[in-house]
Design a protein around this motif. Structure first.
Motif, PDB file in Angstrom:
ATOM      1  N   MET A   1     -20.806 -58.006 -20.441  1.00 42.26           N
ATOM      2  CA  MET A   1     -21.232 -59.044 -19.518  1.00 42.26           C
ATOM      3  C   MET A   1     -21.443 -58.435 -18.148  1.00 42.26           C
ATOM      4  SD  MET A   1     -18.874 -62.300 -20.521  1.00 42.26           S
ATOM      5  CE  MET A   1     -17.351 -61.430 -20.211  1.00 42.26           C
ATOM      6  N   SER A   2     -22.628 -58.010 -17.901  1.00 39.27           N
ATOM      7  CA  SER A   2     -22.878 -57.376 -16.620  1.00 39.27           C
ATOM      8  C   SER A   2     -22.904 -58.419 -15.523  1.00 39.27           C
ATOM      9  CB  SER A   2     -24.218 -56.624 -16.648  1.00 39.27           C
ATOM     10  OG  SER A   2     -24.412 -55.977 -15.440  1.00 39.27           O
ATOM     11  N   THR A   3     -22.087 -58.256 -14.502  1.00 44.74           N
ATOM     12  CA  THR A   3     -21.978 -59.248 -13.448  1.00 44.74           C
ATOM     13  C   THR A   3     -22.589 -58.771 -12.149  1.00 44.74           C
ATOM     14  OG1 THR A   3     -19.799 -58.415 -12.854  1.00 44.74           O
ATOM     15  CG2 THR A   3     -19.891 -60.209 -14.452  1.00 44.74           C
ATOM     16  N   GLU A  37     -33.593 -69.433 -19.478  1.00 47.75           N
ATOM     17  CA  GLU A  37     -32.679 -70.563 -19.541  1.00 47.75           C
ATOM     18  C   GLU A  37     -31.291 -70.186 -19.024  1.00 47.75           C
ATOM     19  OE1 GLU A  37     -32.585 -72.484 -23.376  1.00 47.75           O
ATOM     20  OE2 GLU A  37     -34.742 -72.161 -23.645  1.00 47.75           O
ATOM     21  N   THR A  38     -30.869 -68.963 -19.298  1.00 49.80           N
ATOM     22  CA  THR A  38     -29.583 -68.487 -18.786  1.00 49.80           C
ATOM     23  C   THR A  38     -29.564 -68.534 -17.267  1.00 49.80           C
ATOM     24  OG1 THR A  38     -29.267 -67.038 -20.700  1.00 49.80           O
ATOM     25  CG2 THR A  38     -27.990 -66.530 -18.733  1.00 49.80           C
ATOM     26  N   ASN A  44     -23.368 -67.200 -13.128  1.00 48.37           N
ATOM     27  CA  ASN A  44     -23.313 -65.760 -13.422  1.00 48.37           C
ATOM     28  C   ASN A  44     -24.329 -65.327 -14.479  1.00 48.37           C
ATOM     29  OD1 ASN A  44     -21.063 -65.387 -11.654  1.00 48.37           O
ATOM     30  ND2 ASN A  44     -19.715 -66.159 -13.270  1.00 48.37           N
ATOM     31  N   PRO A  45     -25.612 -65.677 -14.288  1.00 48.06           N
ATOM     32  CA  PRO A  45     -26.612 -65.323 -15.300  1.00 48.06           C
ATOM     33  C   PRO A  45     -26.791 -63.824 -15.496  1.00 48.06           C
ATOM     34  CG  PRO A  45     -27.681 -66.068 -13.279  1.00 48.06           C
ATOM     35  CD  PRO A  45     -26.213 -66.378 -13.135  1.00 48.06           C
ATOM     36  N   ARG A  46     -26.373 -63.022 -14.506  1.00 50.86           N
ATOM     37  CA  ARG A  46     -26.517 -61.572 -14.648  1.00 50.86           C
ATOM     38  C   ARG A  46     -25.614 -60.998 -15.726  1.00 50.86           C
ATOM     39  NH1 ARG A  46     -26.658 -60.025  -8.211  1.00 50.86           N
ATOM     40  NH2 ARG A  46     -28.784 -60.716  -7.785  1.00 50.86           N
TER      41      ARG A  46
END
Length: 223
Positions: A1-3, A37-38, A44-46
């Motif tokens: 999960m890249s933030t 859509e994310t 936090n879509p990144r």
């Protein structure tokens, strides 16, 4: 999960990313729709892998040719679908997401994919689910809670076949791993401990790629 942002250490990184995206395989309309859509609907879509990392994951799966893949941290399923594209015939991905509020979003994307029969979604804590599955995996993609990375490593390596690969995302953590300002940050501490554990583990061969937020490729040495 890249933030974090789409890479570190570049001048004019957005232009570099645009150039890379224009010179690799295009993402499908399904993947671009999920990514859009994310970004529109979720915080936090990144955390979604995105086009460049997604194409790399597909390529790695195509090269490794795993029969069984484990993914820890589904988020919205972008990386899952990318890896499913690279699976050999009969290959299966077991993907685990701890946030049950994402389940409907994830299943909607999977149901729209012609590769949905390759994917098994589990909702819950990977540290409990993986032992219950009782499977040995050819490849593991680790992209879960960074504070849990050391524990994930300790447990999941027992379920990785000798000669198999673990690919861990976010192992540079936006450069925080080398920034003393983050010495007390729990996520940074978790990623640092994970990196130290991997480097010290005599069972492994390790390479680290500074793509996006850092991607570590770990091969479990065959006995």
């Amino acid at each position: 999960m890249s933030t974090t942002g789409q890479g570190i250490g570049y001048t004019g990184e957005d232009k570099v990313e645009e150039y890379i995206s224009a010179h690799i395989d295009a993402e499908s309309s399904l993947l671009s729709g999920i990514y859009r859509e994310t970004n529109l609907r979720l915080l936090n879509p990144r955390m979604a892998s995105g086009h460049i990392q997604g194409r790399l994951l597909r390529m790695l799966v195509s090269m490794i040719r795993p029969a069984l893949v484990l993914e820890v941290g589904t988020f919205t399923g972008y990386a899952t679908l990318c890896m499913a594209e690279g699976l050999p015939d009969g290959g299966v991905i077991h993907t685990i997401e701890i946030d049950d509020e994402l389940e409907d979003f994830i299943r909607k994307g999977f149901d729209r994919s012609p590769l949905s029969d390759r994917i098994r979604l589990h909702i819950g804590d990977a540290l409990k689910i993986v032992p219950e599955l009782g499977l040995m995996f050819d490849m593991i993609f680790l992209d879960g809670d960074k504070t849990q990375y050391p524990e994930y490593y300790r447990i999941l390596m027992d379920y990785l076949k000798p000669g198999g690969y673990m690919i861990a995302d976010n192992t540079l953590w936006d450069g925080h791993v080398v920034d003393s300002a983050y010495d007390k940050d729990p996520q940074t501490i978790g990623v640092r401990r994970f990196n130290d554990m991997v480097q010290a583990d005599e069972r492994t061969e390790v390479a680290m790629i500074p793509i996006r937020d850092g991607l570590t490729i770990i091969r479990k040495i065959e006995n």
